[in-house]
Design a protein around this motif. Structure first.
Motif, PDB file in Angstrom:
ATOM      1  N   THR A   1     -10.358  11.709  -8.612  1.00  0.00           N
ATOM      2  CA  THR A   1      -9.415  10.679  -8.199  1.00  0.00           C
ATOM      3  C   THR A   1      -8.026  11.309  -8.111  1.00  0.00           C
ATOM      4  N   GLU A   2      -7.500  11.393  -6.907  1.00  0.00           N
ATOM      5  CA  GLU A   2      -6.241  12.103  -6.699  1.00  0.00           C
ATOM      6  C   GLU A   2      -5.026  11.189  -6.662  1.00  0.00           C
ATOM      7  N   ARG A   3      -5.231   9.898  -6.395  1.00  0.00           N
ATOM      8  CA  ARG A   3      -4.076   8.994  -6.369  1.00  0.00           C
ATOM      9  C   ARG A   3      -4.515   7.579  -6.712  1.00  0.00           C
ATOM     10  N   ILE A   4      -3.771   6.938  -7.598  1.00  0.00           N
ATOM     11  CA  ILE A   4      -3.931   5.512  -7.877  1.00  0.00           C
ATOM     12  C   ILE A   4      -2.546   4.880  -7.717  1.00  0.00           C
ATOM     13  N   GLN A   5      -2.371   4.160  -6.659  1.00  0.00           N
ATOM     14  CA  GLN A   5      -1.071   3.532  -6.387  1.00  0.00           C
ATOM     15  C   GLN A   5      -1.164   2.028  -6.594  1.00  0.00           C
ATOM     16  N   LYS A   6      -0.376   1.516  -7.510  1.00  0.00           N
ATOM     17  CA  LYS A   6      -0.381   0.081  -7.795  1.00  0.00           C
ATOM     18  C   LYS A   6       0.553  -0.637  -6.828  1.00  0.00           C
ATOM     19  N   ASN A   7       0.011  -1.575  -6.092  1.00  0.00           N
ATOM     20  CA  ASN A   7       0.800  -2.409  -5.191  1.00  0.00           C
ATOM     21  C   ASN A   7       1.059  -3.750  -5.851  1.00  0.00           C
ATOM     22  N   LYS A   8       1.611  -4.689  -5.120  1.00  0.00           N
ATOM     23  CA  LYS A   8       1.943  -5.985  -5.711  1.00  0.00           C
ATOM     24  C   LYS A   8       0.697  -6.708  -6.213  1.00  0.00           C
ATOM     25  N   ASN A   9      -0.330  -6.795  -5.370  1.00  0.00           N
ATOM     26  CA  ASN A   9      -1.552  -7.508  -5.753  1.00  0.00           C
ATOM     27  C   ASN A   9      -2.805  -6.676  -5.507  1.00  0.00           C
ATOM     28  N   SER A  10      -2.667  -5.375  -5.511  1.00  0.00           N
ATOM     29  CA  SER A  10      -3.811  -4.521  -5.213  1.00  0.00           C
ATOM     30  C   SER A  10      -3.527  -3.087  -5.661  1.00  0.00           C
ATOM     31  N   TYR A  11      -4.540  -2.225  -5.476  1.00  0.00           N
ATOM     32  CA  TYR A  11      -4.396  -0.787  -5.705  1.00  0.00           C
ATOM     33  C   TYR A  11      -4.839  -0.038  -4.451  1.00  0.00           C
TER      34      TYR A  11
ATOM     35  N   GLU B   1     -17.361  -2.224  -7.494  1.00  0.00           N
ATOM     36  CA  GLU B   1     -17.393  -1.844  -8.913  1.00  0.00           C
ATOM     37  C   GLU B   1     -16.005  -1.435  -9.400  1.00  0.00           C
ATOM     38  N   ILE B   2     -15.260  -0.758  -8.542  1.00  0.00           N
ATOM     39  CA  ILE B   2     -13.900  -0.362  -8.915  1.00  0.00           C
ATOM     40  C   ILE B   2     -13.011  -1.591  -9.020  1.00  0.00           C
ATOM     41  N   GLU B   3     -13.194  -2.561  -8.120  1.00  0.00           N
ATOM     42  CA  GLU B   3     -12.427  -3.814  -8.191  1.00  0.00           C
ATOM     43  C   GLU B   3     -12.750  -4.575  -9.467  1.00  0.00           C
ATOM     44  N   ALA B   4     -14.023  -4.571  -9.868  1.00  0.00           N
ATOM     45  CA  ALA B   4     -14.409  -5.233 -11.123  1.00  0.00           C
ATOM     46  C   ALA B   4     -13.780  -4.524 -12.318  1.00  0.00           C
ATOM     47  N   LEU B   5     -13.689  -3.205 -12.232  1.00  0.00           N
ATOM     48  CA  LEU B   5     -13.082  -2.412 -13.305  1.00  0.00           C
ATOM     49  C   LEU B   5     -11.597  -2.720 -13.442  1.00  0.00           C
ATOM     50  N   LEU B   6     -10.892  -2.849 -12.301  1.00  0.00           N
ATOM     51  CA  LEU B   6      -9.439  -3.051 -12.310  1.00  0.00           C
ATOM     52  C   LEU B   6      -9.043  -4.522 -12.258  1.00  0.00           C
ATOM     53  N   GLY B   7      -9.977  -5.382 -11.880  1.00  0.00           N
ATOM     54  CA  GLY B   7      -9.694  -6.811 -11.841  1.00  0.00           C
ATOM     55  C   GLY B   7      -8.805  -7.239 -10.687  1.00  0.00           C
ATOM     56  N   THR B   8      -8.813  -6.479  -9.600  1.00  0.00           N
ATOM     57  CA  THR B   8      -7.987  -6.839  -8.447  1.00  0.00           C
ATOM     58  C   THR B   8      -8.512  -6.144  -7.198  1.00  0.00           C
ATOM     59  N   THR B   9      -7.914  -6.446  -6.057  1.00  0.00           N
ATOM     60  CA  THR B   9      -8.318  -5.857  -4.785  1.00  0.00           C
ATOM     61  C   THR B   9      -8.007  -4.352  -4.758  1.00  0.00           C
ATOM     62  N   VAL B  10      -8.919  -3.599  -4.172  1.00  0.00           N
ATOM     63  CA  VAL B  10      -8.753  -2.143  -4.081  1.00  0.00           C
ATOM     64  C   VAL B  10      -8.922  -1.692  -2.635  1.00  0.00           C
ATOM     65  N   TYR B  11      -8.007  -0.855  -2.180  1.00  0.00           N
ATOM     66  CA  TYR B  11      -8.143  -0.170  -0.902  1.00  0.00           C
ATOM     67  C   TYR B  11      -8.537   1.265  -1.226  1.00  0.00           C
ATOM     68  N   LEU B  12      -9.792   1.585  -0.947  1.00  0.00           N
ATOM     69  CA  LEU B  12     -10.366   2.868  -1.362  1.00  0.00           C
ATOM     70  C   LEU B  12     -10.455   3.814  -0.172  1.00  0.00           C
ATOM     71  N   GLU B  13      -9.871   4.979  -0.324  1.00  0.00           N
ATOM     72  CA  GLU B  13      -9.922   5.999   0.712  1.00  0.00           C
ATOM     73  C   GLU B  13     -10.665   7.218   0.174  1.00  0.00           C
ATOM     74  N   LEU B  14     -11.749   7.608   0.870  1.00  0.00           N
ATOM     75  CA  LEU B  14     -12.549   8.753   0.471  1.00  0.00           C
ATOM     76  C   LEU B  14     -12.429   9.862   1.511  1.00  0.00           C
ATOM     77  N   TYR B  15     -12.396  11.082   1.021  1.00  0.00           N
ATOM     78  CA  TYR B  15     -12.497  12.204   1.938  1.00  0.00           C
ATOM     79  C   TYR B  15     -13.269  13.317   1.255  1.00  0.00           C
ATOM     80  N   VAL B  16     -13.794  14.254   2.058  1.00  0.00           N
ATOM     81  CA  VAL B  16     -14.709  15.275   1.559  1.00  0.00           C
ATOM     82  C   VAL B  16     -14.109  16.656   1.789  1.00  0.00           C
TER      83      VAL B  16
END
Length: 294
Positions: free
Chosen positions: A212-222, A257-272
């Protein structure tokens, strides 16, 4: 108050992570039918009334063929020496093999009480379970032998009672609301790694890790960025898939699962990313969180 540290050891794929998650009632460690899924020493903190058990889930002990494999074994050995009780998990549905014998030999140097946990008893008759107990009981002076089914949560309460009777401490090491010592970034990486394993079946070996390289907290999401690292370009193509279909599917399964872990909306970006021979390169093992235990 009773408390203490308990190590879960055993060959790969005998159900250590499944047992830990079942006891905790939450996913702390990822599970897979692939051996050596667990890569780090993970602590699950179980609290009940006046009892706190700190479970240490370890990588499966195996014959290593690269530097990462040697690190994983050292992590498992370290946890055996630095706990109060050792749980030796084995599958009741498999024959006693050289891997089990190897671990038993290593346990002979330990002075900790060792509880044999015969896992995967679902589907076995009472006579078959007794036969398996007889097969093991003379191999080592086990403090106790407890047959269970981690998947069906069968006999887990009995196991917890047995463990508690051997706990030596009378203090609470962690708060009552804490369930693990691992940071959120690690748990997120593991969720993604689990989905890669499950969706790619046998195509992707264990030359894969996630960071996990970045976790950015927004107003109502990550907004979260996770890098999937492999050691060959051919694997990178498989994970990305045709026009990005596979990596998109991985993200779609990981995000809830990540949203359940954090309890809010998540915008997930994956790269390889491909890093050749990363499992044998000290720089990357350190950067990715694999530390030596001397």
């Amino acid at each position: 108050m009773k408390s203490g540290f308990v190590s879960l050891i055993g060959r790969p794929n005998v159900g250590k992570s499944t047992l830990l998650n079942g006891i905790m009632g939450k996913k702390i460690a990822i599970t897979s039918d692939k051996p050596q899924t667990t890569r780090n020493v993970i602590q699950g903190i179980y609290n009940c009334d006046d009892t706190q058990i700190i479970f240490v889930d370890t990588p499966g002990i195996h014959k290593p063929n690269h530097k990462l494999g040697r690190y994983l074994n050292k992590q498992a050995y370290y946890s055996m020496d630095d706990v109060d009780v050792v749980l030796f998990l084995t599958s009741a549905k498999e024959k006693l093999g050289p891997g089990d014998q190897y671990i038993l030999e290593r346990l002979r140097t330990s002075e900790k009480p060792v509880i044999l946990v015969l896992n995967k008893i679902d589907g076995l008759s009472h006579e078959q379970i007794l036969q398996k107990i007889m097969e093991y009981k003379d191999l080592y002076p086990f403090a106790e032998i407890v047959p269970i089914s981690a998947l069906k949560k069968r006999n887990i309460d009995t196991l917890l009672e047995v463990i508690t009777s051997y706990l030596p401490d009378e203090i609470r090491y962690y708060g009552e609301d804490e369930i693990t010592n691992k940071p959120i970034s690690f748990l997120i990486s593991e969720i993604v790694r689990e989905k890669v394993f499950r969706l790619t079946s046998d195509e992707i070996p264990h030359s894969l890790t996630c960071i996990t390289e970045r976790i950015q907290k927004n107003k109502n999401s990550y907004t979260i960025n996770v890098c999937i690292i492999v050691d060959r370009d051919a694997l990178k193509k498989i994970i990305i898939g045709t026009q990005g279909a596979m990596v998109k599917k991985i993200g779609m399964q990981a995000r809830p699962e990540i949203e359940a872990l954090l309890g809010t909306t998540v915008y997930l970006e994956l790269y390889v990313r491909t890093i050749k021979k990363w499992r044998d390169r000290e720089k990357y093992l350190t950067e990715f969180g694999f530390h030596d235990f001397e």
